[in-house]
Design a protein around this motif. Structure first.
Motif, short mmCIF file in Angstrom:
data_model
loop_
_atom_site.label_atom_id
_atom_site.label_comp_id
_atom_site.label_asym_id
_atom_site.label_seq_id
_atom_site.Cartn_x
_atom_site.Cartn_y
_atom_site.Cartn_z
N ARG A 46 12.12 76.21 164.99
CA ARG A 46 13.52 75.82 165.18
C ARG A 46 14.02 76.37 166.51
O ARG A 46 13.63 77.48 166.91
CB ARG A 46 14.43 76.39 164.07
N ASP A 47 14.94 75.62 167.14
CA ASP A 47 15.47 76.00 168.45
C ASP A 47 16.89 76.56 168.32
O ASP A 47 17.70 76.00 167.56
CB ASP A 47 15.55 74.75 169.34
N TYR A 48 17.19 77.61 169.07
CA TYR A 48 18.55 78.18 169.09
C TYR A 48 18.92 78.61 170.51
O TYR A 48 18.10 79.21 171.22
CB TYR A 48 18.68 79.35 168.10
N THR A 49 20.16 78.32 170.87
CA THR A 49 20.67 78.59 172.22
C THR A 49 21.23 80.01 172.29
O THR A 49 21.99 80.42 171.40
CB THR A 49 21.80 77.59 172.53
N CYS A 62 24.15 82.27 167.66
CA CYS A 62 25.02 81.99 166.52
C CYS A 62 24.41 80.80 165.79
O CYS A 62 24.01 79.81 166.40
CB CYS A 62 26.46 81.72 166.95
N ALA A 64 24.54 78.15 162.48
CA ALA A 64 25.24 77.53 161.35
C ALA A 64 24.28 77.46 160.18
O ALA A 64 23.19 76.90 160.30
CB ALA A 64 25.70 76.12 161.73
N VAL A 66 23.00 75.98 156.96
CA VAL A 66 23.19 74.70 156.27
C VAL A 66 22.53 74.73 154.90
O VAL A 66 21.48 75.36 154.72
CB VAL A 66 22.67 73.51 157.12
N GLY A 69 18.68 74.33 154.19
CA GLY A 69 17.97 74.43 155.47
C GLY A 69 16.88 75.50 155.41
O GLY A 69 17.08 76.57 154.85
N ARG A 70 15.71 75.21 155.98
CA ARG A 70 14.58 76.17 155.89
C ARG A 70 14.89 77.44 156.67
O ARG A 70 14.74 78.54 156.15
CB ARG A 70 13.31 75.52 156.46
N PHE A 71 15.28 77.29 157.94
CA PHE A 71 15.57 78.49 158.73
C PHE A 71 16.82 79.18 158.17
O PHE A 71 16.88 80.41 158.09
CB PHE A 71 15.76 78.14 160.21
N SER A 72 17.81 78.37 157.80
CA SER A 72 19.05 78.92 157.24
C SER A 72 18.75 79.84 156.07
O SER A 72 19.36 80.89 155.90
CB SER A 72 19.96 77.79 156.76
N THR A 109 28.64 75.33 166.24
CA THR A 109 27.86 76.29 167.02
C THR A 109 27.38 75.69 168.35
O THR A 109 26.72 76.37 169.13
CB THR A 109 26.65 76.81 166.22
N ARG A 192 26.20 68.28 167.43
CA ARG A 192 25.50 67.29 166.63
C ARG A 192 25.55 65.91 167.30
O ARG A 192 26.48 65.58 168.04
CB ARG A 192 26.14 67.21 165.24
N TYR A 217 21.85 68.92 169.07
CA TYR A 217 21.29 69.88 168.12
C TYR A 217 20.46 69.20 167.02
O TYR A 217 19.87 69.87 166.20
CB TYR A 217 22.41 70.68 167.46
C1 LIG Z 1 17.96 72.52 171.82
C2 LIG Z 1 18.58 72.91 170.49
C3 LIG Z 1 19.39 74.04 170.41
C4 LIG Z 1 19.97 74.41 169.19
N1 LIG Z 1 20.79 75.50 169.15
C5 LIG Z 1 21.41 75.81 167.99
C6 LIG Z 1 22.32 76.92 167.93
O1 LIG Z 1 22.52 77.66 168.91
N2 LIG Z 1 22.95 77.17 166.76
C7 LIG Z 1 22.73 76.37 165.64
O2 LIG Z 1 23.36 76.62 164.60
N3 LIG Z 1 21.86 75.33 165.66
C8 LIG Z 1 21.19 75.05 166.79
N4 LIG Z 1 20.29 74.01 166.81
C9 LIG Z 1 19.94 73.36 165.52
C10 LIG Z 1 18.79 74.16 164.86
O3 LIG Z 1 17.62 74.08 165.66
C11 LIG Z 1 18.43 73.64 163.46
O4 LIG Z 1 18.21 72.27 163.49
C12 LIG Z 1 19.51 73.94 162.42
O5 LIG Z 1 19.84 75.33 162.44
C13 LIG Z 1 19.05 73.58 161.01
O6 LIG Z 1 17.86 74.27 160.72
P1 LIG Z 1 17.45 74.61 159.21
O7 LIG Z 1 15.97 74.89 159.22
O8 LIG Z 1 18.34 75.65 158.63
O9 LIG Z 1 17.74 73.24 158.44
P2 LIG Z 1 16.68 72.04 158.17
O10 LIG Z 1 15.71 72.45 157.13
O11 LIG Z 1 16.13 71.57 159.49
O12 LIG Z 1 17.69 70.91 157.68
C14 LIG Z 1 18.21 70.83 156.36
C15 LIG Z 1 19.28 69.73 156.29
O13 LIG Z 1 20.48 70.15 156.96
C16 LIG Z 1 20.90 69.17 157.90
N5 LIG Z 1 21.51 69.89 159.04
C17 LIG Z 1 20.87 70.49 160.07
N6 LIG Z 1 21.76 71.09 160.89
C18 LIG Z 1 23.00 70.86 160.36
C19 LIG Z 1 24.32 71.21 160.75
N7 LIG Z 1 24.57 71.93 161.86
N8 LIG Z 1 25.34 70.81 159.98
C20 LIG Z 1 25.12 70.08 158.86
N9 LIG Z 1 23.88 69.71 158.43
C21 LIG Z 1 22.84 70.09 159.19
C22 LIG Z 1 19.63 68.43 158.29
O14 LIG Z 1 19.93 67.12 158.76
C23 LIG Z 1 18.87 68.42 156.97
O15 LIG Z 1 19.31 67.36 156.15
C24 LIG Z 1 19.71 73.63 168.02
C25 LIG Z 1 18.87 72.51 168.11
C26 LIG Z 1 18.31 72.15 169.32
C27 LIG Z 1 17.43 70.93 169.37
#
Ligand SMILES: Cc1cc2nc3c(=O)[nH]c(=O)nc-3n(C[C@H](O)[C@H](O)[C@H](O)COP(=O)(O)OP(=O)(O)OC[C@H]3O[C@@H](n4cnc5c(N)ncnc54)[C@H](O)[C@@H]3O)c2cc1C
Length: 218
Positions: A46-49, A62, A64, A66, A69-72, A109, A192, A217
């Motif tokens: 997963r990518d984070y800024t 920071c 969010a 979700v 979410g796996r990383f969450s 975020t 988003r 994102y």
């Molecule tokens: C270049 C880049 C930079 C990023 N920087 C940041 C950052 O600084 N901070 C940050 O919070 N995220 C950032 N993201 C998003 C981050 O990489 C993940 O995609 C996000 O945190 C969800 O990961 P997860 O494993 O928790 O959820 P996943 O397991 O990937 O997703 C679970 C479900 O949640 C949904 N979902 C994912 N993100 C959100 C959301 N924000 N709101 C509502 N539903 C969502 C997905 O569509 C999916 O259905 C960035 C992404 C990119 C490509």
């Protein structure tokens, strides 16, 4: 691509559903404000800024949280002694200099790169921060004090409730459509995909000579 391992230093809730993560910064890790790092987890990435300045002692994010979410989920379970493997820095979403007036547009975020810009000396521009509710206006103090113009765009303020100071009632797209003067700007959009699509279409219609830089994102 540089790959390194570093340890968790601090984790706290910045706002409901938004975690701030601080990792120790190895001395040789350098980045440009606006870039991101990739967390290499067990079976996924997963990518984070970064929200911190490049010369800070910690690398801060920071995040969010979700539902499902796996990383969450993994980041909330991580122990105080956790360490992470990362690659990077990655990305090109960096400040391009003051050629045209800057308009920074973020949802949630997506404000992260703009916090890093402010912490690294960017001190001019309009920032629109779109959130559902006012309690999600993270990093408000630094954004407000660094930039000439900071406008929280809050989509769910009940009609009868007073707006917080400077706030606009509605989405960032509504603000751009109704309030931004015609002109040539450097737009920076981060968040988003739905917001990026809507704002890009609006810029094409109303601010066609402007430059556009985007970080999506999802
Ligand atoms: C270049 C880049 C930079 C990023 N920087 C940041 C950052 O600084 N901070 C940050 O919070 N995220 C950032 N993201 C998003 C981050 O990489 C993940 O995609 C996000 O945190 C969800 O990961 P997860 O494993 O928790 O959820 P996943 O397991 O990937 O997703 C679970 C479900 O949640 C949904 N979902 C994912 N993100 C959100 C959301 N924000 N709101 C509502 N539903 C969502 C997905 O569509 C999916 O259905 C960035 C992404 C990119 C490509």
């Amino acid at each position: 691509m540089p790959r390194f391992r570093t340890r968790l230093v601090h984790r706290r809730w910045l706002a409901p559903g938004i975690l701030e993560l601080r990792l120790a910064r190895p001395e040789d890790v350098a980045f440009i404000p606006g870039q991101f790092l990739r967390f290499v987890m067990d079976g996924y990435e997963r990518d984070y800024t970064m929200v911190s300045a490049p010369d800070a002692a910690t690398i801060d994010f920071c995040i969010a949280v979700v539902d499902g979410g796996r990383f969450s989920s993994d980041i909330q379970k991580a122990g105080a002694d956790a360490s992470f493997q990362l690659t990077g820095p990655h990305g090109h979403f960096v400040f391009q200099g003051p050629a045209n007036p800057a308009v920074f547009v973020a949802t949630g975020t997506g404000v992260a790169p703009f916090v890093a810009f402010c912490r690294s000396g960017v001190d001019n521009g309009l920032l629109l921060h779109g959130v559902g509710t006012a309690d999600r206006l993270i990093y408000r103090d630094i954004l407000q004090s660094s930039l000439g113009d900071y406008v929280p765009c809050i989509s769910r303020i009940p009609e009868k409730m007073d707006r917080p100071a400077n706030a606009f009632r509605g989405r960032v797209t509504h603000y751009l459509e109704r309030q931004l003067k015609p002109g040539t700007y450097d737009f920076y959009l981060c968040g988003r995909g739905a917001m990026i699509r809507d704002v890009t279409a609006l810029i094409d219609q109303q601010f066609g000579d402007s430059r556009l830089f985007i970080e999506t994102y999802d």
